[in-house]
Design a protein around this motif. Structure first.
Motif, mmCIF file in Angstrom:
data_model
loop_
_atom_site.group_PDB
_atom_site.id
_atom_site.type_symbol
_atom_site.label_atom_id
_atom_site.label_comp_id
_atom_site.label_asym_id
_atom_site.label_seq_id
_atom_site.Cartn_x
_atom_site.Cartn_y
_atom_site.Cartn_z
ATOM 1 N N VAL A 128 7.113 -44.153 -13.020
ATOM 2 C CA VAL A 128 6.534 -43.112 -13.867
ATOM 3 C C VAL A 128 5.022 -43.190 -13.754
ATOM 4 O O VAL A 128 4.432 -44.261 -13.887
ATOM 5 N N LEU A 129 4.423 -42.043 -13.486
ATOM 6 C CA LEU A 129 2.968 -41.936 -13.443
ATOM 7 C C LEU A 129 2.501 -41.239 -14.707
ATOM 8 O O LEU A 129 3.033 -40.186 -15.071
ATOM 9 N N SER A 130 1.519 -41.823 -15.379
ATOM 10 C CA SER A 130 0.855 -41.152 -16.494
ATOM 11 C C SER A 130 -0.444 -40.612 -15.934
ATOM 12 O O SER A 130 -1.287 -41.369 -15.457
ATOM 13 N N VAL A 131 -0.578 -39.297 -15.958
ATOM 14 C CA VAL A 131 -1.728 -38.641 -15.336
ATOM 15 C C VAL A 131 -2.509 -37.882 -16.397
ATOM 16 O O VAL A 131 -1.931 -37.096 -17.157
ATOM 17 N N THR A 132 -3.807 -38.124 -16.460
ATOM 18 C CA THR A 132 -4.695 -37.355 -17.318
ATOM 19 C C THR A 132 -5.590 -36.542 -16.398
ATOM 20 O O THR A 132 -6.282 -37.099 -15.540
ATOM 21 N N CYS A 133 -5.547 -35.210 -16.554
ATOM 22 C CA CYS A 133 -6.303 -34.337 -15.660
ATOM 23 C C CYS A 133 -6.924 -33.187 -16.445
ATOM 24 O O CYS A 133 -6.544 -32.909 -17.586
ATOM 25 N N ALA A 134 -7.853 -32.482 -15.799
ATOM 26 C CA ALA A 134 -8.483 -31.306 -16.396
ATOM 27 C C ALA A 134 -7.465 -30.174 -16.460
ATOM 28 O O ALA A 134 -6.531 -30.107 -15.659
ATOM 29 N N ALA A 136 -7.781 -27.223 -15.540
ATOM 30 C CA ALA A 136 -7.822 -26.445 -14.300
ATOM 31 C C ALA A 136 -6.980 -27.083 -13.190
ATOM 32 O O ALA A 136 -6.536 -26.384 -12.280
ATOM 33 N N ASP A 137 -6.742 -28.389 -13.254
ATOM 34 C CA ASP A 137 -5.986 -29.079 -12.205
ATOM 35 C C ASP A 137 -4.478 -29.155 -12.492
ATOM 36 O O ASP A 137 -3.690 -29.463 -11.593
ATOM 37 N N GLU A 138 -4.087 -28.862 -13.737
ATOM 38 C CA GLU A 138 -2.682 -29.041 -14.115
ATOM 39 C C GLU A 138 -1.728 -28.240 -13.230
ATOM 40 O O GLU A 138 -0.746 -28.780 -12.708
ATOM 41 N N ALA A 139 -1.994 -26.952 -13.040
ATOM 42 C CA ALA A 139 -1.080 -26.102 -12.259
ATOM 43 C C ALA A 139 -0.986 -26.586 -10.817
ATOM 44 O O ALA A 139 0.104 -26.613 -10.231
ATOM 45 N N ARG A 140 -2.111 -26.982 -10.229
ATOM 46 C CA ARG A 140 -2.091 -27.464 -8.831
ATOM 47 C C ARG A 140 -1.306 -28.774 -8.718
ATOM 48 O O ARG A 140 -0.565 -28.982 -7.750
ATOM 49 N N ILE A 141 -1.449 -29.661 -9.702
ATOM 50 C CA ILE A 141 -0.703 -30.925 -9.682
ATOM 51 C C ILE A 141 0.791 -30.646 -9.838
ATOM 52 O O ILE A 141 1.608 -31.187 -9.097
ATOM 53 N N ARG A 142 1.161 -29.764 -10.774
ATOM 54 C CA ARG A 142 2.577 -29.422 -10.956
ATOM 55 C C ARG A 142 3.167 -28.815 -9.679
ATOM 56 O O ARG A 142 4.288 -29.147 -9.287
ATOM 57 N N ARG A 173 8.100 -42.417 -2.520
ATOM 58 C CA ARG A 173 7.114 -41.333 -2.366
ATOM 59 C C ARG A 173 5.902 -41.527 -3.275
ATOM 60 O O ARG A 173 5.041 -40.650 -3.346
ATOM 61 N N LEU A 174 5.824 -42.643 -3.955
ATOM 62 C CA LEU A 174 4.783 -42.892 -4.945
ATOM 63 C C LEU A 174 3.378 -42.744 -4.372
ATOM 64 O O LEU A 174 2.541 -42.017 -4.930
ATOM 65 N N ASP A 175 3.090 -43.400 -3.255
ATOM 66 C CA ASP A 175 1.747 -43.322 -2.666
ATOM 67 C C ASP A 175 1.388 -41.898 -2.263
ATOM 68 O O ASP A 175 0.243 -41.465 -2.435
ATOM 69 N N ASP A 176 2.359 -41.140 -1.742
ATOM 70 C CA ASP A 176 2.109 -39.755 -1.344
ATOM 71 C C ASP A 176 1.757 -38.887 -2.550
ATOM 72 O O ASP A 176 0.857 -38.042 -2.481
ATOM 73 N N VAL A 177 2.472 -39.091 -3.664
ATOM 74 C CA VAL A 177 2.199 -38.301 -4.867
ATOM 75 C C VAL A 177 0.829 -38.654 -5.441
ATOM 76 O O VAL A 177 0.064 -37.764 -5.826
ATOM 77 N N ILE A 178 0.493 -39.933 -5.480
ATOM 78 C CA ILE A 178 -0.828 -40.350 -5.985
ATOM 79 C C ILE A 178 -1.928 -39.756 -5.108
ATOM 80 O O ILE A 178 -2.939 -39.244 -5.619
ATOM 81 N N ARG A 179 -1.732 -39.785 -3.798
ATOM 82 C CA ARG A 179 -2.714 -39.201 -2.874
ATOM 83 C C ARG A 179 -2.870 -37.706 -3.125
ATOM 84 O O ARG A 179 -3.987 -37.176 -3.171
ATOM 85 N N ASP A 183 -6.227 -35.786 -4.307
ATOM 86 C CA ASP A 183 -6.788 -34.694 -3.497
ATOM 87 C C ASP A 183 -6.988 -33.413 -4.309
ATOM 88 O O ASP A 183 -8.062 -32.821 -4.278
ATOM 89 N N VAL A 184 -5.946 -32.978 -5.033
ATOM 90 C CA VAL A 184 -6.066 -31.695 -5.740
ATOM 91 C C VAL A 184 -7.011 -31.769 -6.933
ATOM 92 O O VAL A 184 -7.578 -30.757 -7.341
ATOM 93 N N SER A 185 -7.219 -32.956 -7.492
ATOM 94 C CA SER A 185 -8.145 -33.092 -8.624
ATOM 95 C C SER A 185 -9.528 -33.554 -8.178
ATOM 96 O O SER A 185 -10.382 -33.804 -9.011
ATOM 97 N N ARG A 186 -9.710 -33.655 -6.867
ATOM 98 C CA ARG A 186 -10.975 -34.128 -6.288
ATOM 99 C C ARG A 186 -11.384 -35.484 -6.877
ATOM 100 O O ARG A 186 -12.534 -35.736 -7.184
#
Length: 196
Positions: A128-134, A136-142, A173-179, A183-186
């Motif tokens: 499980v990844l806990s991600v805090t993002c802006a 503006a980045d939520e839709a791109r991450i989803r 696939r954990l490393d790929d998702v983190i990458r 990338d999408v959140s710069r």
């Protein structure tokens, strides 16, 4: 590693003794013991069993000579690369003694045939990844998470700066998702991981 999709049964007669194997998926020792109790036949002379759940395994010869029933059933589970599985083999004695070697072959072979016929599914380990993002980045991450099979993102809360997401990801696939998140959140998203 694989587990079973659903319960399976297999029956055969060996030198006039009837053997019935019942196998099913289990995820805890309590579930395994419940499955064993439910599948044990009251009218059978012996209800021998084994289960494996990761590093936890148990087996019982239920009155058969030591090592001639439970251990061969467990070896059938392990030999087919299965985990989170319980197997009960019930025996109705037919009047002909099988000997120790015959019992090993009968119990192990009946369990193996039952497991071989069963429908399997791969065991997928998740993190499980806990991600805090802006915001503006939520839709791109989803959208990015949606491209990964078996990954799932849920909103976990909001902060003044953005969104907290909880993302369930197959460990492979954990490393790929983190990458992808980086990338999408710069590089602005904060990511913490923990195993499920």
């Amino acid at each position: 590693m694989f587990t079973l999709r659903k319960n399976e049964q297999f029956e055969q007669e060996i030198k006039k003794s009837r053997f019935l194997a019942s196998a099913g998926p289990v995820s805890t020792e309590e579930e395994a013991r419940g499955f064993i109790a439910a599948c044990s036949r009251r009218d059978a002379g012996h209800n021998c069993w084994a289960f494996r759940i990761g590093d936890l395994f148990r087996s019982s010869d239920d009155g058969e000579p030591g090592g001639t029933a439970g251990r061969p059933i467990l070896q059938a589970i392990d030999g087919q690369n299965l985990d989170r599985v319980a197997v009960v083999v019930s025996r109705w004695f037919g009047g002909v003694l099988l000997g120790a070697g015959g019992l090993v072959r009968a119990y192990g072979g009946t369990a193996s045939a039952c497991l071989h016929a069963a429908d399997r599914q791969p065991i997928i380990s998740y993190a499980v990844l806990s991600v805090t993002c802006a915001f503006a980045d939520e839709a791109r991450i989803r959208t990015g998470v949606g491209a990964f099979t078996a990954a799932l993102a849920e909103t976990n809360g909001f902060t003044a700066e953005g969104v907290q997401l909880q993302i369930k990801v197959p460990c492979e696939r954990l490393d790929d998702v983190i990458r992808m998140i980086t990338d999408v959140s710069r590089g602005q998203a904060k990511v913490q991981k923990s195993p499920v």
